[in-house]
Enzyme design. Sequence first.
Site, PDB file in Angstrom:
ATOM      1  N   LYS A  92       0.487  -1.586   0.108  1.00  0.00           N
ATOM      2  CA  LYS A  92       0.197   0.296  -0.205  1.00  0.00           C
ATOM      3  C   LYS A  92       0.768   1.261  -0.149  1.00  0.00           C
ATOM      4  CE  LYS A  92      -4.365  -1.775   2.667  1.00  0.00           C
ATOM      5  NZ  LYS A  92      -5.059  -1.521   1.392  1.00  0.00           N
ATOM      6  N   ARG A 131     -10.484 -11.176   1.958  1.00  0.00           N
ATOM      7  CA  ARG A 131     -11.459 -12.119   1.196  1.00  0.00           C
ATOM      8  C   ARG A 131     -10.829 -13.425   1.172  1.00  0.00           C
ATOM      9  NH1 ARG A 131     -11.254  -9.312  -4.470  1.00  0.00           N
ATOM     10  NH2 ARG A 131     -11.204  -7.424  -2.926  1.00  0.00           N
TER      11      ARG A 131
HETATM   12  N1  BES Z   1      -7.956  -3.654   4.368  1.00  0.00           N
HETATM   13  C1  BES Z   1      -8.689  -2.960   2.764  1.00  0.00           C
HETATM   14  C2  BES Z   1      -9.852  -2.006   2.603  1.00  0.00           C
HETATM   15  C3  BES Z   1      -9.236  -1.547   2.785  1.00  0.00           C
HETATM   16  C4  BES Z   1      -9.060   0.334   2.169  1.00  0.00           C
HETATM   17  C5  BES Z   1     -10.494  -0.065   4.023  1.00  0.00           C
HETATM   18  C6  BES Z   1      -9.356   1.532   2.418  1.00  0.00           C
HETATM   19  C7  BES Z   1     -10.750   0.468   4.211  1.00  0.00           C
HETATM   20  C8  BES Z   1      -9.986   1.716   3.967  1.00  0.00           C
HETATM   21  C9  BES Z   1      -8.384  -4.351   2.199  1.00  0.00           C
HETATM   22  O1  BES Z   1      -7.287  -5.542   2.451  1.00  0.00           O
HETATM   23  C10 BES Z   1      -7.985  -4.062   1.032  1.00  0.00           C
HETATM   24  O2  BES Z   1      -6.856  -3.214   0.774  1.00  0.00           O
HETATM   25  N2  BES Z   1      -9.011  -3.990  -0.262  1.00  0.00           N
HETATM   26  C11 BES Z   1      -8.194  -3.350  -1.577  1.00  0.00           C
HETATM   27  C12 BES Z   1      -9.043  -4.351  -2.469  1.00  0.00           C
HETATM   28  C13 BES Z   1      -8.241  -4.452  -3.991  1.00  0.00           C
HETATM   29  C14 BES Z   1      -6.580  -4.939  -4.061  1.00  0.00           C
HETATM   30  C15 BES Z   1      -9.002  -5.128  -5.043  1.00  0.00           C
HETATM   31  C16 BES Z   1      -8.755  -2.313  -2.080  1.00  0.00           C
HETATM   32  O3  BES Z   1      -9.810  -2.103  -1.844  1.00  0.00           O
HETATM   33  O4  BES Z   1      -8.306  -1.863  -2.448  1.00  0.00           O
HETATM   34 MN    MN Z   2      -5.372  -5.637   1.811  1.00  0.00          MN
END
Ligand code: BES
Ligand code: MN
Length: 500
Positions: free
Chosen positions: A281, A355
């Site tokens: 990230k 997931r």
């Molecule tokens: N924990 C995150 C989702 C999230 C992001 C929650 C920002 C709250 C605020 C999750 O694990 C994630 O990183 N999801 C990705 C999925 C994508 C790679 C398909 C996302 O939402 O960017």
């Molecule tokens: Mn994530």
Amino acid sequence: MNFLINTNKSSEIRTDCLILPVFEDAILRGASKTINSQNNNLIKDFQSNGDISGKLGQTRILPINKQSYKRIVLVGCGKFDEYSENNYKKAITSALKKLSFTSHKNATNLLASDHLIGKNDELYYRTSRIMVESWYEITYQYTATNSKKEKKYSLSKLYFGTNGNKRSSSMSKGLKHGESIGSAIQKVKYLGDLPANICTPSFLVKETRKIANKNKSISLKVLNESDMKKLKMGSLLSVTAGASEPAKLIVAEYKGSKSKSKPIVIVGKGITFDTGGVSLKPSNAMDEMKYDMCGAATTIGLLQMVSDLKLPINMVFIVPACENVVSSTATKPGDIVTAMSGTTIEVLNTDAEGRLILADALTYAQKFKPELIIDMATLTGACVVALGKHISGLMTNSDSLAKELTLAGELSKDPTWRLPLNEDYTKQIKSNFADVANISTNGVGAGTITAGCFLQKFVGDYDWAHIDIAGVAWLEGSNKGATGRPVAMVSEFLINRALN
Ligand code: BES
Ligand code: MN
Ligand code: ZN
């Protein structure tokens, strides 16, 4: 704090502080009218001199002589015809906030009595419960990791005043439910706000054990990584592959009903920190990924609430917990893993990890032949785009469950909104190399829904609902902190299932 009922008429209440409503139309009604006459138009004077206009949330404390009460706390309740549960909640919250800074020991809330026209048990239940929940909301303090001393409150008795109306079981029920839900919310906020170097998977185990040890109806089982290997939980294990902090699968069975009725299973995402893994990230606001275990925290909070209230219902609470971090042993984009169900998954993005841990937890949940499964997860940034910070995303394979959960969200003021699941979206997560991919491979957008479609592959034919709480689980900026959502909504649902 003790939450109690006072059935005396307003003019005879023995209390430090009498909490009374004033509305924008300046007309005094019920208790406010009585108390005004008893004190030579004191409230009227205040109104006509411009000390209080009745605007929602205003508060003024008036010293009183020679009455059974020592203070009047006047609270602006807005427009009289708009006085609703929502406005009542805002009004009682301001009053209690104000009182929390004083050294008064007890207070009696008469903000509901004008609201309760006639005898309505549902309103008594709601308004007494809201009073208690508001107190818990105001008094949550995070002091675990700073030098702040915990503030002690002088107020130790808070009465729900009926202004002469008879006591009813709906009032004591409201107070009791408010305490259990309120303290569960505080627990969830605490777990969420703790940093990831303290709140590890093992820490979540300890917190769950504390609850289990207090209650004979709970049996706790904690699976470690070797147990997961035996169960072939390749999907969950792929997420923890880079971490030296051990992963845990927490399974708490609650038997509240003597009958052999099928359990409701609650599953919560417990990523104690989400760096994204190799699909790292950006560093901006990455600290907020300590909140990626809020689904798990809510699951633990609900376990506490349900066992506290001894709800006559059977349940299982499941928390898959691990870190999503980077190292030479971390899963790489393109790696293919086999889930407990036998489904192979192409991990195209290691940041779509929630997931992956839920997949195995949902497969495991089916062992209990559940009545239904509800999972809660801070699953997708896309959900924050779709619904912002106000409403959580609901996806389900059951229309009746959708109705029930939506209603529970409305009643508890912890709303949720249904998003569709269908074959068009499921097609987006096809993989050329595995049974399914963990992100969209063809088609753009709908990131929240495609995540839901992914989860659906692991719930078989069971009734199931997925609640994406990515937007609602915590606040950012100067108010940064966990919210305790969706404890209130799911509690509403469970209480309704158990008691009606
Ligand atoms: N924990 C995150 C989702 C999230 C992001 C929650 C920002 C709250 C605020 C999750 O694990 C994630 O990183 N999801 C990705 C999925 C994508 C790679 C398909 C996302 O939402 O960017
Ligand atoms: Mn994530
Ligand atoms: Zn995550």
